[in-house]
Design an enzyme around this catalytic site. Structure first.
Site, PDB file in Angstrom:
ATOM      1  N   ASP A 478      68.346  -4.865 -27.367  1.00 43.37           N
ATOM      2  CA  ASP A 478      68.530  -4.208 -26.074  1.00 43.37           C
ATOM      3  C   ASP A 478      70.014  -3.973 -25.800  1.00 43.37           C
ATOM      4  O   ASP A 478      70.897  -4.599 -26.406  1.00 43.37           O
ATOM      5  CB  ASP A 478      67.911  -5.118 -24.997  1.00 43.37           C
ATOM      6  CG  ASP A 478      67.454  -4.360 -23.758  1.00 43.37           C
ATOM      7  OD1 ASP A 478      67.826  -3.184 -23.606  1.00 43.37           O
ATOM      8  OD2 ASP A 478      66.731  -4.956 -22.942  1.00 43.37           O
ATOM      9  N   ASP A 548      61.728   2.396 -19.644  1.00 41.26           N
ATOM     10  CA  ASP A 548      61.188   1.272 -18.875  1.00 41.26           C
ATOM     11  C   ASP A 548      60.048   1.727 -17.976  1.00 41.26           C
ATOM     12  O   ASP A 548      59.372   0.903 -17.358  1.00 41.26           O
ATOM     13  CB  ASP A 548      62.282   0.628 -18.015  1.00 41.26           C
ATOM     14  CG  ASP A 548      63.058  -0.405 -18.815  1.00 41.26           C
ATOM     15  OD1 ASP A 548      62.600  -0.751 -19.920  1.00 41.26           O
ATOM     16  OD2 ASP A 548      64.101  -0.869 -18.337  1.00 41.26           O
TER      17      ASP A 548
HETATM   18  C1  DGJ Z   1      65.542  -3.526 -20.449  1.00 39.09           C
HETATM   19  C2  DGJ Z   1      64.390  -3.233 -21.346  1.00 39.09           C
HETATM   20  O1  DGJ Z   1      64.146  -1.876 -21.398  1.00 39.09           O
HETATM   21  C3  DGJ Z   1      63.181  -4.005 -20.869  1.00 39.09           C
HETATM   22  O2  DGJ Z   1      62.064  -3.679 -21.641  1.00 39.09           O
HETATM   23  C4  DGJ Z   1      63.478  -5.456 -20.940  1.00 39.09           C
HETATM   24  O3  DGJ Z   1      63.658  -5.849 -22.265  1.00 39.09           O
HETATM   25  C5  DGJ Z   1      64.713  -5.771 -20.109  1.00 39.09           C
HETATM   26  N1  DGJ Z   1      65.823  -4.934 -20.453  1.00 39.09           N
HETATM   27  C6  DGJ Z   1      65.107  -7.214 -20.280  1.00 39.09           C
HETATM   28  O4  DGJ Z   1      66.282  -7.506 -19.662  1.00 39.09           O
END
Ligand code: DGJ
Length: 731
Positions: A478, A548
């Site tokens: 991430d 997301d």
């Molecule tokens: C952003 C990601 O897109 C989410 O799926 C998740 O992993 C969060 N970060 C965790 O902080």
């Protein structure tokens, strides 16, 4: 022979499948762009440059060379010599001068495709060969050489470009702009298609007619970004999914970029793509070289659909690597939307127990397992297990999950450092920063200085400790903030502006190290959702978390936009719980499955808490995914609906390469009165073969009828309904 040189006309011709790209050494040893488009027979196309009409050709009229410079279509235009269109190349020499003048010097044609040092790039495979043209340009005064590298793919309408600049002089020189591609089109009759957005609504398609002046998309955030993707298509005004000429450009890079179209005084278009030169410079000492990343250029004579399918084939076969390249990905369950930070070993085991019974194959432990992280305000950089949550340690958790017959995956955010972390206490100087200035927080975190080898070594060793400690088979990488106060404690003043690019090179180096050391691990990239969905990342990870926003309806747009140049097989897509956590919408579980099934597929919910009927639906959903995954991963995608034009329905197809079967999906986004039956024309089938829909084998229709007359989609009751159909060619 995809590349040829006509010595008498001084013309280079690159043939990529059905596409030609032609350039010429023009008077004055300037390299001119002649043609890019559908293939033509071998003949001298010099007339396209109108050199005989051009009163400004230096050979005949040197008193007005500036006009020649301002009208010639240049392959790689330089700054400061009378070409007032945007240049592709610019320097600052030791005398403080910025004019530069690259002229043709020599060429080389060879089989295959060179690697780009430290950078991701497409490559040749046995199935799709390529040939490369390397043209060396020289600026004698500045002591610089630039190798313009073009590769033509023999089975794809694809030409790639990159540039290597070498300092062959005695003095240092500073590069202030090194774009990767320039195409001077002979017309301004284009629409420009871009993919724009924001967090949770990435890659929305926008189409505008070109107008005089400059129009661009870019990123100055240190990553390719949610806001603009490094993709542009220039197409004829009349171009649609099936027809019209389209040029697609995509930048194989994950940092600051610019893609710009400029309509000139003469109604021509200059298109440029490269590393954004805002706040960029690169010092080249004598003997040093700089490599600009790859730009991919796709030509389609049959609309946007064909352009996308060409990109998909290229990326699936000639960019994505590793063990999972051609494999079905494990069906995972990720605990992010299920628990956020509020989990422990017991909770994860509970989820895994239930998930394993339903046929889910991998548990992914998301953010919150390390340091003392209970929310997003601490511990990034402290990549050791948070014992309070993961009691008994990581190995015992992973062993338990493995005993349930499931794989185990883990989340990292390796580029970040929290002010509240042991790492920051020990090494505050490792954060990207400008000495004496307050550091801007974003999600309560700073960014590590990845230009530093010691930083990368440290992060790698911490990741290695974790990866070696248990049977980890997947990593979600991430990146949740963009760069600010871009300065490094390890670079001299005259190299500080290199940090943007050095950062990206550092990320690539670490990803390469991790994937080389752990070739069995499936890497999924992510950046606050889909802020780094770019071809650079696809070189290291065969899949990227798309957004997301897991709402099935929002995803229709996001996945449609993403499919402009990226294959569905690379799109991280999960079924999540309702009301959806981002938009509060409630959609049927089946529709959520049908939308996620054309991505990598998985679940992002607390399977111990969802309604029993949803839980009961999971095995069937998995069966459906398994049935169609090969078709989705390897077939040709055809977009039928377009939610950006009509947001009441969407539809698409995946057709096997041999046209033997096709998956058709239809989503009724809004139920509407008196629109209860719709005629949809299928696409991509063989017109001469007969097909039946699997549930009605007795009814056979020709591909021609299915595509020209269409099928009736009966009305469905309610919003957000979905339907899938499987067409199989009759023997
Ligand atoms: C952003 C990601 O897109 C989410 O799926 C998740 O992993 C969060 N970060 C965790 O902080």
């Amino acid at each position: 022979m995809p590349i040829s040189y006509n010595e008498s006309a001084r013309i280079f011709k690159l043939r990529a499948k059905d596409t030609d790209y032609i350039l010429k050494v023009a008077p004055g040893e300037y390299l001119a762009h002649v043609y890019f488009g559908k293939k033509v027979p071998d003949e001298d196309l010099t007339y396209l440059l109108r050199l005989d009409e051009n009163p400004f050709t230096p050979e005949t009229n040197n008193r007005d060379k500036a006009c020649y410079m301002d009208t010639l279509p240049f392959e790689y235009p330089c700054f400061g010599l009378g070409d007032y269109r945007e240049p592709a190349f610019k320097i600052l020499d030791e005398e403080g001068m910025s004019a530069c003048d690259l002229r043709y010097k020599s060429y080389r044609i060879y089989k295959g495709k060179p690697k780009l040092k430290g950078l991701p790039a497409t490559f040749e495979t046995e199935e799709s060969g390529c040939e490369t043209l390397e043209i060396t340009m020289e600026d004698k005064h500045a002591g610089l050489e630039a190798a313009l590298i073009y590769t033509a793919f023999d089975r794809l309408d694809v030409i790639t470009r990159s540039v290597i600049v070498r300092n062959i002089g005695e003095k240092p020189c500073t590069l202030t702009r090194v774009y990767s591609a320039c195409v001077d089109f002979d017309t301004n009759e284009f629409d420009m298609i871009t993919l724009n957005g924001s967090w949770a609504r990435e890659r929305a398609v926008e189409r505008c007619r070109l107008h005089h002046g400059k129009q661009s998309v870019d990123s100055m955030r240190g990553e390719s970004s949610h806001q603009n993707n490094p993709f542009v298509a220039l197409c004829e005004h009349k171009a649609d999914e099936e027809s019209g000429e389209v040029y697609g450009f995509n930048f194989v890079y994950s940092g600051n970029f610019i893609a710009q179209a400029e309509v000139t005084q003469h109604k021509k278009t200059r298109f440029l793509m490269g590393i954004n030169d805002m706040d960029f410079s690169w010092r080249l000492e004598s003997g040093e070289e700089f490599t600009a990343p790859e730009a991919v250029m796709v030509h389609s004579d049959a609309g946007l659909g064909k352009m996308s399918r060409t990109f998909h084939d290229l990326y699936r076969n000639n960019l994505i690597r590793g063990e999972y390249k051609d494999k079905r990905r494990p069906i995972l369950i990720n605990n992010w939307e299920a628990t956020y930070f509020n989990f422990n070993t017991e909770k994860l085991i509970d989820i895994a127990k239930e998930a394993s019974k339903l046929g889910i194959e991998m548990l992914v432990m998301d953010d919150g397992w390390f340091g003392h992280r209970d929310s997003d305000n601490s511990s990034l950089g402290d990549w050791f297990v948070y014992e309070k949550k993961i009691s008994g340690g990581l190995k015992s958790l992973v062993d338990e999950v493995n005993k349930l017959g499931m794989k185990f995956g883990i989340w990292f955010e390796p580029e970040m450092i929290s002010p509240d972390s042991e790492l920051y206490k020990a090494h505050p100087e490792w954060a990207i920063q400008v000495a004496g200035r307050e550091l801007t927080l974003c999600r309560e975190q700073y960014v590590l200085d990845y230009s530093r080898q010691d930083v990368r070594d440290y992060v790698f060793s911490m990741m290695k400790n974790i990866l070696d400690s248990a049977n980890i088979e997947y990593i979600k990488w991430d990146m949740n903030r963009q760069l600010t106060e871009v300065g490094s404690n390890a670079l001299p003043a005259n190299r500080q502006r290199e940090l943007w690019h050095r950062y990206v090179l550092g990320v690539y180096e670490l990803m390469d190290r991790v994937t080389s050391a752990y070739p069995h691990i499936l890497l999924e990239n992510c950046s606050g959702g889909g802020a780094r969905f770019d071809p650079g990342m696809l070189y290291y990870s065969p899949q990227i978390w798309c957004s997301d926003d897991t709402d099935a309806v929002e995803r229709l747009k996001i996945q449609y936009g993403t499919s402009m140049c990226y294959p569905c097989s690379a799109m991280g897509a999960h079924v999540s719980d309702c009301p959806n956590h981002t938009v509060g919408r409630t959609t049927p579980f089946a529709t959520r499955g049908h939308v996620a099934m054309v991505g990598t597929f998985g679940y992002e919910l607390d399977v111990t808490k969802i309604p029993q009927q949803d839980r009961d639906a999971i095995p069937g959903q998995i069966e459906e995914f398994n049935k169609y995954n090969k078709l989705v991963r390897t077939g040709d995608q055809y977009r039928i609906g377009n939610m950006f034009e009509d947001n009441t329905w969407d539809s698409w197809m995946f057709v096997a390469k041999d046209k033997s079967e096709a998956l058709f999906e239809f989503i009724q986004v809004l139920g509407r009165p008196n629109e209860r039956s719709r005629r949809i024309k299928l696409k991509g089938l063989d017109p001469d073969r007969y097909y039946f829909e699997e549930s009605q084998p007795e009814i056979k229709l020709s591909g021609a009828a299915l595509m020209n007359c269409g099928i009736n989609i009966g009305g469905m009751w309610g919003d957000y309904q979905s339907k899938i159909m499987h067409f199989i060619a009759a023997e």
